[in-house]
Design an enzyme around this catalytic site. Structure first.
Site, PDB file in Angstrom:
ATOM      1  N   ASP A 105      47.690  20.927 -31.770  1.00  0.00           N
ATOM      2  CA  ASP A 105      48.773  20.132 -32.331  1.00  0.00           C
ATOM      3  C   ASP A 105      49.810  21.048 -32.972  1.00  0.00           C
ATOM      4  O   ASP A 105      49.476  22.048 -33.603  1.00  0.00           O
ATOM      5  CB  ASP A 105      48.222  19.157 -33.381  1.00  0.00           C
ATOM      6  CG  ASP A 105      49.312  18.315 -34.003  1.00  0.00           C
ATOM      7  OD1 ASP A 105      50.001  17.600 -33.246  1.00  0.00           O
ATOM      8  OD2 ASP A 105      49.510  18.407 -35.227  1.00  0.00           O
TER       9      ASP A 105
ATOM     10  N   ASP B 285      53.584  10.597 -28.544  1.00  0.00           N
ATOM     11  CA  ASP B 285      54.748  10.832 -29.388  1.00  0.00           C
ATOM     12  C   ASP B 285      56.027  10.244 -28.799  1.00  0.00           C
ATOM     13  O   ASP B 285      57.043  10.159 -29.475  1.00  0.00           O
ATOM     14  CB  ASP B 285      54.956  12.345 -29.582  1.00  0.00           C
ATOM     15  CG  ASP B 285      53.849  12.975 -30.409  1.00  0.00           C
ATOM     16  OD1 ASP B 285      53.389  12.319 -31.357  1.00  0.00           O
ATOM     17  OD2 ASP B 285      53.451  14.112 -30.113  1.00  0.00           O
TER      18      ASP B 285
ATOM     19  N   HIS C 277      53.807  25.021 -31.404  1.00  0.00           N
ATOM     20  CA  HIS C 277      54.962  25.919 -31.463  1.00  0.00           C
ATOM     21  C   HIS C 277      55.241  26.430 -32.874  1.00  0.00           C
ATOM     22  O   HIS C 277      55.952  27.415 -33.034  1.00  0.00           O
ATOM     23  CB  HIS C 277      56.208  25.219 -30.913  1.00  0.00           C
ATOM     24  CG  HIS C 277      56.531  23.938 -31.609  1.00  0.00           C
ATOM     25  ND1 HIS C 277      55.856  22.779 -31.338  1.00  0.00           N
ATOM     26  CD2 HIS C 277      57.435  23.643 -32.563  1.00  0.00           C
ATOM     27  CE1 HIS C 277      56.326  21.813 -32.103  1.00  0.00           C
ATOM     28  NE2 HIS C 277      57.287  22.307 -32.853  1.00  0.00           N
TER      29      HIS C 277
END
Length: 1538
Positions: free
Chosen positions: A529, A630, A532
């Site tokens: 999760d 999402d 980045h």
């Protein structure tokens, strides 16, 4: 026999090549070979990797050095490699270095995991995965999970992704975890306390009984703000004690919080700002409050300013005390340095007093001067403080913009949550820091940041920053994200502060590692999760811990870096298996189809790739989802009708596919990971559409998704790895998946509905589809339809979908039974391709139809037969192969057996022959009108081009287009061979028989199978070729073999014999029947000088070129018989004691070169010493074409024909030189040379009485290899040789010394009958012994050729012409004495053939000078670049008034010729041995390094040759022969010498 050869990938290492952002993906079981690129060959390279050694565990920081293997010996580094046998999944780093450079390059490799499921533990290929995401908190008690998860099973999914199963934080977000180690207690019903053990048991049950793999998230970036452990260990977050750089941001955050309170309490009403933000006026009022009330009050700039009064007073004291700056710190450089206060207090910044003392220097020690310096400093500090003030204003401007932008989204935007009035529960913006204390005024808050026991609990929240550098941690010093309010903040989570290593925050690292190990123990994979913005070194550490528990860990992530290269950094370092890709990112069907093509698969009709091939960069494996948890709801953004076709497009992608629970049930809103508290419905086959808590195949698109998932898994498991995407119209996308072994296809036609068909006008007419092949069945046809089951009403307890829609679906039906297809007609596209035209009647928006397509039966049979005949080349063709019931006789014999009967002369025809050679037979190389011609008529011509097309699968190339359009190229290949007799004709027949099958398969498959046939034939031909050569070639490296092919390339037999006839008494001379006369004629192999210019007709054979090339191309390769024939054929043309330069079949020969005879003699010497019983050649009969100098050419069978043993011909050549050769060329004048002046036709070659040096020539001719004759009237160089090299040329002196020495030795052994030459001198017959001649050359060479360092050397006749010392002259006694002193590479030849002439130390230094001045990337400069006439660019077309360059006059005045480099390197090797092992080894590495450039050129050249010359610094020269015999030969000789 295994059907799958070992897969080997080759990674070529190049110096200074850092590939950290290049992705290399490999499967377990692959072998990875590291090989040296040209920049590293010849160097001591060491490759290190952290891939674990056998029996060792992986440790990211432990590297092992790999051992080098050189299977073909030591002659070069072209085949040298070190290897890894990849058996363990993960990410591995490699680096390499040489010399003192430990790391001069490196990168990563990622080895994919192997996933297994089912009671049989079968392998689940990554592309088979169909995944469905579940919000774990919506599953209810663990006991209810099977009923809810059964929906995934019944919908055809084989992987479930659970959001985190841990105890959730206060916000109830699925990703805000209060305790990473404990299972969410909500999963335990009353009276039970389930643990990870029960979860693990369920996961195992799903894996074994349902064939379902389970993965879950790991969240490393943050923890819930109410996590109990973060209160006990606040050092695990970014607080004001361990991160004081955030103090100013915290102050602003508190001020904004109090602004929220004031808005909620209506305290800004007078400024036009209420709690309810409704319009632009309110937004302007927010800005006013910020600039007038908030920013001035907190004075954030003060955290970055200097206290001027205190600083200046300190400076004054230092000046008064006479302090001086520390020069070690300032290095005498002026400029004021400000030291940032590490505690970030107001006015806490300091001045580096050393820099102040260096910069503000009083002109004296007087109080006035000190005062002036202090004032000067004061003024500069005011400027600096003002700069900080201005900088803070910029930050505040951005902060105001971000705050207002956030308000617009949350309260005004249609797509936002529309939060309503500002309250303490819904503040104006989310707070950036926790504040676990009683709320008071801002004035009460601010002192708390200076109280460590409180400040340590003010923890920074996490979030994400749009457009930020994902490789930078936005909470660390140097980032202004928090003060500029650029963070899109998650107010329920605290950002975790790991530091650089476990020792920096022991509790956090240990806690998270345990969390990771628990997860890896129970789940097959993890989703990273917020990957980045997770610190890379943290994720690396944690995933290493996970893989220690579960080696085949499946790792997925979603990256929002905006850059594929940065994505690769994460994939490489973390070993990410699949990256989540969103179909929702596509704005239309065209983009959706492009994503399918982008994310996997080869093009349909792709070429068969070899099992050993280069490792090429790849893109990250995709997990392509129709919607993620999402994403916003597709039904809201597109339409309900698009759910099925877009899902079908995704399912046709050759990668992982999947969805999120709720999509298939057509839930018409986003299922929020934060706010959703309802449960998923359970599976009930009997449930009614109106039942909100239950679902079945009639719910939403579940029935369609089941069919799509089954089809997706079947396509991947059965090898349908070729993809074609056709944008039929603006809404219809057709995706083809093709299996390259069976040539079955599945074609899915999807009509998307991005707009609601009820409100949008779609085209009524649907274009027809043309599907090649035979449609076996309709796998499925489905569409979304309305039904009468009530309208959607949101259920309070269950996450329910829209009951008013369902899927109408038919599976596995015949085309005639289709409700979508109106008509299916069979049309023929040529004789070999059958196409079905599909006309649709009911492909409505929201529809999908998928066809299973086979080749038509005849084509299927023919492809199977082709594959059967290809098995002889590789077992990979066995799948899909069929026995031919009527096999042509020629195909019953393996091609290797047919080719074994070919001679190497035949191989020249099979593999090579350039256009001019082909034209001699009345043909030419194959030409593609819109493109160009192949370089060769033989297989190499096509294979050179296919070698570029094949790896890229460039099916749009003109060659592929030509193959698809017609059979012309196919016929060309076989027809040019069939017309020949013998084995060559048999090979042609074999190809023709194979091509008969090929012509009748679908045209789109022809490039692939044509290439497969050619590759099989070509590799067989190469194997046969090398087996007929010497053991040096057979056991040699790839480089050696490539060079040895030059022997076949240059050595051939044309339509007309190029060599004069040999003696009829000579055994083993090849004969053939003349095609025109039917008479028997000799057909000896001759050597072309170069391609394409010197390959045919009278310009094919040149004495000098032939014998410079003969040792390498014929003797080294083991072609002894052909070498003998060439030597004897030229011997028969001896005239005037010379061998012809231009042979012209002997009849048109020109005897205008002084060196060819000496190269001929050198080759005879090499033949005698290297060929078994080679000395016998001296007794071989030679038929003299010219018994006397004035004879006309004698035809074979002439009664007066003179036949002599070769030894007598040799003796005649030597005697004629000793006597002195002086004649005028026959037919002198424009007929034989249109440029030469009259004096140039006078040929002289003699032996100097005193020195023994062969000399000759004049300034109007050029009798050595540097033979450029001026051609320009404009530049007035016509008829003037650029390099006459008259006198004694150094290489001729060396070659003659070699010959004389050899003859002396032969005579002593009784192998040569002559000890001396009888000549007439001064009117008397005298004898000159070979021994005397030998001693004379030896005694005089260095005296006359060496340019000494001694300026008073008595042997130096022209000291005024010396411009370089320690070199050897290019000639002696030239008519232009300065030419003697030019530095050229020719002395290296003498060093190789007669090393005894040279003093070792002098030779070594001279070679060093040549290396420094003449050595180029591929060749040797033909003239010292310091010479005034040097010009390194050869342009034969340029005609200007420049004497030195017009019409290529500088041919040998600088351009870099390749063949001399062979002699330079051989000389280096010879003399290096004299200096001992160390010097020799260094020289070997130098040689390897230099020759690596030739290897690269040879490998990349479409001619598969080395050029005649290059322009300066290795630049391409368009006027050079592309492949030159002597260039290839001399390089091969170097490798042979090593």
């Amino acid at each position: 026999m295994s059907l799958q050869a070992k897969q080997v990938r080759v990674l070529v290492l190049n110096d200074m090549e850092q590939l950290g952002r290049t992705l290399f993906r490999l499967d377990q079981g692959f072998e990875l070979q590291f090989r040296l690129g040209p920049t590293l060959q010849g160097k001591h390279v060491c490759v290190h990797t952290n891939y674990p050694a056998p029996g060792k565990h992986f440790d990211r920081h432990t590297f092992q050095a790999l051992d080098w293997h050189n299977p073909m010996g030591r002659e070069d580094d072209s085949d040298k490699f070190c290897t890894l046998d990849l058996q363990i999944a993960g990410s591995y780093q490699y680096y390499f270095g040489h010399g003192h450079e430990e790391k001069s390059g490196g990168g990563y490799i990622v080895v994919d995991p192997v996933l297994r499921a089912g009671s049989d533990n079968h392998h689940v290929h990554l592309d088979c995965i169909t995944i469905q995401t579940y919000l774990s908190k919506c599953l209810g008690h663990l006991d209810d999970w099977p009923a809810r998860l059964r929906v995934a099973k019944e919908s055809g999914y084989n992987m479930i992704h659970f959001t985190p199963l841990q105890t959730l934080g206060k916000s109830r977000s699925c990703y805000s975890l209060a305790d990473q180690l404990s299972l969410n207690p909500e999963f335990s019903p009353p009276g039970k306390n389930y643990t990870w053990t029960e979860v693990g048991e369920l996961v195992q049950k799903l894996k074994k009984e349902w064939n379902m793999i389970c993965i879950t998230d790991v969240v490393y970036n943050h923890t819930a703000a109410n996590s109990p452990w973060i209160k006990e260990h606040p050092e695990c977050g970014y607080n004001l004690v361990n991160s004081p750089h955030l103090r100013s941001a915290w102050v602003l955050d508190r001020a904004i919080w109090h602004m929220t309170c004031n808005m909620a309490d209506a305290k800004y009403a007078a400024m036009g700002l209420d709690a309810q933000v409704q319009n632009q006026g309110h937004l302007n009022a927010i800005r006013n409050v910020l600039w007038e009330q908030v920013f001035p009050k907190v004075k954030l700039w003060e955290f970055f300013q200097v206290k001027i009064e205190n600083t200046v007073e300190e400076f004054r004291t230092l000046l008064t005390e006479g302090a001086k700056p520390d020069q070690k710190k300032t290095e005498g450089k002026q400029g004021l340095k400000i030291i940032q206060d590490p505690k970030f207090r107001r006015f806490g910044n300091k001045v580096d007093m050393d820099s102040a003392l260096e910069t503000f220097v009083p002109h004296s020690r007087s109080p006035q001067a000190i005062l002036e310096a202090c004032n000067w400093l004061w003024g500069r500090l005011e400027e600096i403080n003002k700069e900080q003030y201005q900088q803070m204003l910029h930050h505040q401007e951005q902060a105001a913009n971000c705050i207002v932008g956030n308000v617009v989204y949350e309260r005004l935007a249609d797509h936002g949550p529309k939060l309503g009035p500002v309250t303490r529960k819904d503040p104006i913006v989310t707070r950036y820091f926790t504040f676990p204390f009683e709320e008071k005024s801002l004035e009460d808050d601010l002192p708390m940041m200076d109280q460590p026991d409180k400040a340590r609990h003010f923890l920074a929240h996490n979030g994400w920053v749009m457009g930020d550098d994902p490789l930078r941690n936005f909470a660390e010093p140097g980032s202004n994200v928090y003060i500029r309010r650029e963070l899109i903040c998650w107010g329920d989570s605290v950002k975790l502060r790991y530091g650089n290593k476990p020792e920096d925050c022991p509790y956090l690292w240990a806690h998270m590692q345990k969390y990771t190990e628990i997860t890896a123990k129970h789940f097959a994979g993890v989703r990273l999760d917020n990957c980045h913005s997770t610190p890379l070194h943290v994720a690396e550490h944690m995933l290493s811990a996970a893989r220690a528990v579960r080696p085949n860990l499946y790792v997925i992530a979603e990256l929002f870096t905006g850059s594929e290269l940065i994505d690769n950094v994460f994939v490489n370092r973390l070993g990410i298996t699949s990256l989540v890709r969103e179909a929702m990112s596509a704005g239309d069907s065209h983009e959706e189809g492009r994503l399918v093509y982008r994310y996997g698969g080869e093009p349909v009709g792709a070429f068969v790739q070899p099992s050993l091939r280069p490792l090429v960069p790849s893109i990250a494996h995709a997990m392509f989802l129709d919607v993620t948890h999402d994403n916003e709801c597709p039904i809201q953004l597109r339409s309900a009708y698009d759910s099925l076709p877009s899902s079908a497009i995704v399912s046709m992608a050759c990668c992982c596919s999947g969805s999120t629970r709720g999509y298939d049930e057509m839930v018409p809103h986003q299922i929020s990971v934060v706010k959703e508290e309802r449960f998923y419905p359970k599976w009930n086959p009997e449930a009614k559409a109106s039942s909100p808590g239950e679902v079945n195949l009639k719910t939403g698109i579940i029935a369609g998704k089941l069919a799509l998932n089954k089809m997706h898994q079947e396509l991947a498991s059965k090898g349908f790895n070729q993809v074609y995407v056709d944008q039929v119209d603006e809404d219809i996308v057709a995706v083809t998946r093709h299996c390259p072994s069976t040539h079955q296809s599945v074609v899915a036609v999807c009509r998307t509905a991005f707009h609601n068909p009820k409100h949008h006008q779609y085209r009524k007419e649907v274009p027809p589809m043309f599907i090649p092949g035979k449609i076996e069945e309709v796998i499925l046809e489905a569409r979304i339809i309305d039904r009468q089951a009530g309208t959607y009403k949101k259920c309070e307890k269950y996450i329910n979908g829209m009951p008013e829609y369902t899927v109408e679906i038919n599976e596995h039906i015949q085309l005639k039974d289709s409700g979508v297809v109106k008509h299916a007609g069979v049309t023929s596209k040529g004789s070999s391709e059958f196409v079905q035209e599909i006309i649709f009647k009911c492909l409505t928006p929201g529809s999908v139809i998928a066809f299973r397509v086979s080749l038509d039966p005849k084509a299927q049979e023919l492809v199977g037969v082709i594959r059967h005949h290809l098995i002889q080349f590789s077992p990979k063709y066995k799948p899909g192969s069929l026995l031919d019931q009527h096999t042509p006789t020629i195909l019953e014999t393996p091609l290797a057996e047919i080719m074994s009967k070919l001679t190497l002369g035949d191989m020249n025809m099979l593999l090579f022959r350039c256009d001019s050679e082909e034209q001699e037979d009345g043909g030419g190389c194959y030409n593609i009108p819109s493109w160009t011609s192949f370089k060769y008529g033989g297989l190499q011509g096509l294979l050179s081009v296919m070698a570029d097309i094949r790896p890229k699968n460039d099916l749009g190339h003109p060659v592929c287009d030509n193959l698809r359009q017609g059979d012309w190229m196919i016929d060309y290949v076989s027809n040019r061979l069939v017309c020949h007799s013998g084995a060559l004709g048999e090979v042609g027949k074999w190809l023709k028989a194979m091509f008969q099958y090929l012509k009748h398969i679908p045209r789109y498959l022809i490039p692939c199978y044509f290439d497969a046939i050619l590759v099989g034939a070509y590799t067989t031909a190469l194997d046969t070729t090398f087996n007929k050569m010497s053991s040096f070639v057979q056991n040699g490296s790839t480089f050696v073999k490539l060079l040895a092919l030059g022997s076949v390339q240059m050595g051939g037999v044309g339509s007309f014999p190029a060599l004069p006839p040999l003696s009829l008494e000579l055994p083993d001379v090849p004969y053939r029947l003349n095609k025109d006369t039917g008479k028997k004629e000799q057909c000896c192999v001759s050597l072309a000088a170069g391609l394409p210019h010197f390959s045919s007709g009278i310009f094919r054979c040149w004495g000098r070129d032939t014998f410079i090339a003969l040792r390498g191309l014929m003797l080294v390769t083991g072609r002894h018989l052909e070498a003998r024939n060439i030597i004897l054929a030229f011997a028969g043309t001896l005239r005037h004691g010379l061998i012809p330069n231009l042979l012209g079949e002997g009849i048109c020969a020109r005897y205008n070169c002084r060196d060819a005879v000496w190269w001929w003699l050198q080759c005879i010497q090499e033949y005698c010493t290297s060929v078994p019983e080679g000395i016998a050649i001296l007794r071989c009969p030679v038929v003299r074409m010219y018994p006397r100098d004035d004879s006309e050419p004698q035809a074979p069978g002439t009664p007066s024909l003179l036949t002599q043993p070769l030894c007598d011909v040799i003796h005649e050549a030597m005697t004629r030189h000793m006597q002195g050769i002086d004649f005028r060329e026959r037919n002198a004048g424009p007929k034989i040379d249109m440029h030469m002046k009259d004096e140039g036709f006078n040929v002289v070659a003699k032996v100097h009485r005193d020195t023994g040096f062969v000399y000759g020539g004049n300034r109007f001719n050029c009798g050595t290899w540097m033979d450029k004759m001026g051609e320009s009237d404009k530049a007035r160089n016509k008829g003037m040789p650029a390099t006459p090299r008259d006198g004694s040329a150094v290489e001729i002196v060396g070659l003659s010394k070699s010959a004389v020495r050899w003859l002396v030795d032969l005579h002593k052994k009784g192998l040569f009958p002559h000890s001396s030459m009888k000549i007439h001198r001064d009117g008397k017959e005298v004898k000159v012994s070979y021994e005397e001649w030998n001693h004379k050359i030896l005694a005089n060479f260095e005296k006359n050729f060496y340019v000494s360092h001694d300026e008073k050397d008595p042997n130096e006749k022209h000291p005024d012409l010396v411009h370089k010392r320690g070199i050897y002259k290019d000639s002696h006694g030239a008519s232009s004495p300065w030419c003697d002193y030019q530095l050229r590479p020719n002395f290296c030849i003498a060093m190789v053939v007669a090393p005894e002439l040279f003093t070792v130390e002098r030779a070594w230094k001279a070679l060093g000078m040549a290396e420094k001045k003449l050595l180029g990337p591929l060749g040797m400069k033909t003239l010292d670049p310091d010479d005034m006439v040097y010009c390194g660019v050869y342009d034969n077309a340029l005609d200007n008034d420049n004497y030195n360059v017009a019409r290529g006059f500088n041919y040998h005045q600088g351009p870099e010729w390749l063949w001399p480099i062979g002699y330079f390197l051989r000389a280096k090797l010879y003399f290096a041995k004299k200096f001992g092992k160390e010097t020799y080894e260094q020289t070997v590495y130098l040689v390897k390094s230099i020759l690596s450039q030739h290897y690269v050129h040879l490998e990349r050249s479409s001619w598969k040759g080395l050029p005649e010359l290059t322009n300066e610094n290795g630049q391409y020269c368009p006027f050079s022969c592309e492949s030159q015999a002597w260039s290839i030969s001399t390089v091969l000789e170097v490798l042979h010498d090593i």
